[in-house]
Design a protein around this motif. Structure first.
Motif, mmCIF file in Angstrom:
data_model
loop_
_atom_site.group_PDB
_atom_site.id
_atom_site.type_symbol
_atom_site.label_atom_id
_atom_site.label_comp_id
_atom_site.label_asym_id
_atom_site.label_seq_id
_atom_site.Cartn_x
_atom_site.Cartn_y
_atom_site.Cartn_z
ATOM 1 N N ILE A 77 14.447 20.472 2.886
ATOM 2 C CA ILE A 77 14.819 19.468 3.885
ATOM 3 C C ILE A 77 13.599 18.724 4.415
ATOM 4 N N GLU A 121 21.127 15.134 5.671
ATOM 5 C CA GLU A 121 20.038 16.094 5.832
ATOM 6 C C GLU A 121 19.978 16.659 7.246
ATOM 7 N N HIS A 122 20.113 15.803 8.258
ATOM 8 C CA HIS A 122 19.964 16.346 9.611
ATOM 9 C C HIS A 122 21.154 17.231 9.980
ATOM 10 N N HIS A 134 14.914 18.737 14.548
ATOM 11 C CA HIS A 134 14.780 18.168 13.212
ATOM 12 C C HIS A 134 13.600 17.200 13.183
ATOM 13 N N ALA A 179 20.557 20.603 8.158
ATOM 14 C CA ALA A 179 19.529 21.384 8.843
ATOM 15 C C ALA A 179 20.093 22.009 10.114
#
Length: 355
Positions: A41, A223-224, A255, A227
């Protein structure tokens, strides 16, 4: 009992009292999968958490994950009780990493409410908590204070209860260098600079020096959210487009911290371990589509007792868009002293480096 009463709507500002202690649910065991996903990530390349051989060569008995992996996991435990109904997480202080966290460690977190302040709009308030994460042996792994803006269940003016007494905790602006915990066995006297990726050591950095980390990464919702799910952080604003009036998913502040820390490798590759976070502010919200860059300023230096180990106090600034001037605050006019346009994060931390 109705089915609805079995669900957890999360705590609102009115539900918190100073001195309240909350034992957070769902202990979480750290795995090698966490290390791999973190590396997938974020563009992190620090040698010590990347290489078991490097970690062993500098005296560590086991190969730790990055400190921010432990921080995010421990932080995520607090969200259902502290910030499920948050407007935004605002800042951090007095964060110390007491020992490296390695795969196989199980973290659990408890928090104490140390301050409250209702906002003047009567619709929300700021909750201050001190959280402590312990491992399976009951040893403290890390601790921190943070403050978060939380919605009120019932806005002021439509309920009879008065605003709570304002209590603001006295938080230290900096963790003293003497209070930094150096991992047992850490020895940088035979440090492998070639493997680490840069030749710069403690004495090469001057107080006041600023370092442009050059590279940028564009945020994506996928992605965020991945995560944030990884850390079991359930705050609504990160996932539910109906949780904010603008219909956007707010990027978890952690993040942005991890992204900026990973970007800081270019110029600070030998800042191998985070020992403490002195202070931190999420200055502005970040959303998918924003491109994040970072720069650092050296605030202080300290020689430590561990062989070959020094500490740099660093300010890490994340910006939306490239700021080649590395400007933190505006000067002149009505906005004098306010953060410069584009600043997303202002993080003050201690890192351990070779002397």
């Amino acid at each position: 009992m109705s089915a609805a009463s079995k669900t957890n709507p999360g705590n609102f500002f009115e539900d918190f009292t100073v001195g309240q202690v909350i034992e957070h649910a769902t202990p979480r065991t750290v795995t090698e999968g966490d290390r791999a996903l973190y590396g997938a990530i974020y563009p992190t390349r620090f040698a010590l958490p990347s290489s078991a051989a490097f970690a062993s060569a500098v005296g560590l008995a086991a190969h730790p994950v990055e400190e921010l992996v432990a921080f995010h996991i421990a932080f995520g435990k607090t969200v259902p009780d502290i910030s499920l109904n948050a407007v935004a997480n605002l800042g951090y202080a007095e964060c110390r990493f007491h020992q490296p966290v390695v795969p196989g460690d199980t973290l659990r977190t408890r928090s104490e409410v140390i301050g409250l302040k209702q906002n003047s709009n009567g619709k929300s308030g700021v909750v201050y908590v001190r959280s402590t994460a312990t491992n399976q042996r009951g040893e403290v792994a890390l601790e921190w204070a943070r403050w978060v803006m939380v919605h009120k269940r019932v806005p002021a003016g439509s309920a009879t209860e008065a605003a709570p007494e304002t209590v603001l905790p006295d938080l230290a602006p900096v963790v003293p260098a003497a209070d930094l915990v150096v991992p047992r066995g850490l020895d940088f006297t035979s440090y492998d600079f070639a493997a680490a990726g840069e030749p710069h050591r403690f004495g090469d950095y001057a107080v006041g020096e600023r370092i442009d980390h050059v590279d940028g990464v564009t945020l994506t919702d996928a992605e965020h959210m991945m995560a944030t799910r990884l850390w079991q952080n359930t705050a609504k604003v990160h996932f539910n487009t109906e949780a904010r009036p603008d219909g956007k998913r707010l990027v978890y502040g952690g993040h942005v911290i991890s992204l900026a820390r990973a970007l800081s490798f270019n110029g600070l590759a030998n800042a191998q371990l985070i020992a403490a976070i002195n202070a931190g502010s999420h200055v502005a919200p970040a959303f998918a589509g924003d491109t994040v860059y970072a720069w650092s300023e050296v605030l202080d230096r300290a020689e430590l007792d561990a062989p070959g180990v020094g500490a740099l106090r660093l300010r890490l600034v994340a910006t939306k868009g490239r700021d080649e001037s590395m400007t933190l605050r505006q000067t002149g006019g009505e906005n004098d002293g306010k953060y410069a346009t584009g600043v997303l994060l202002d993080l003050d931390y201690w890192a351990l480096v070779p002397r």
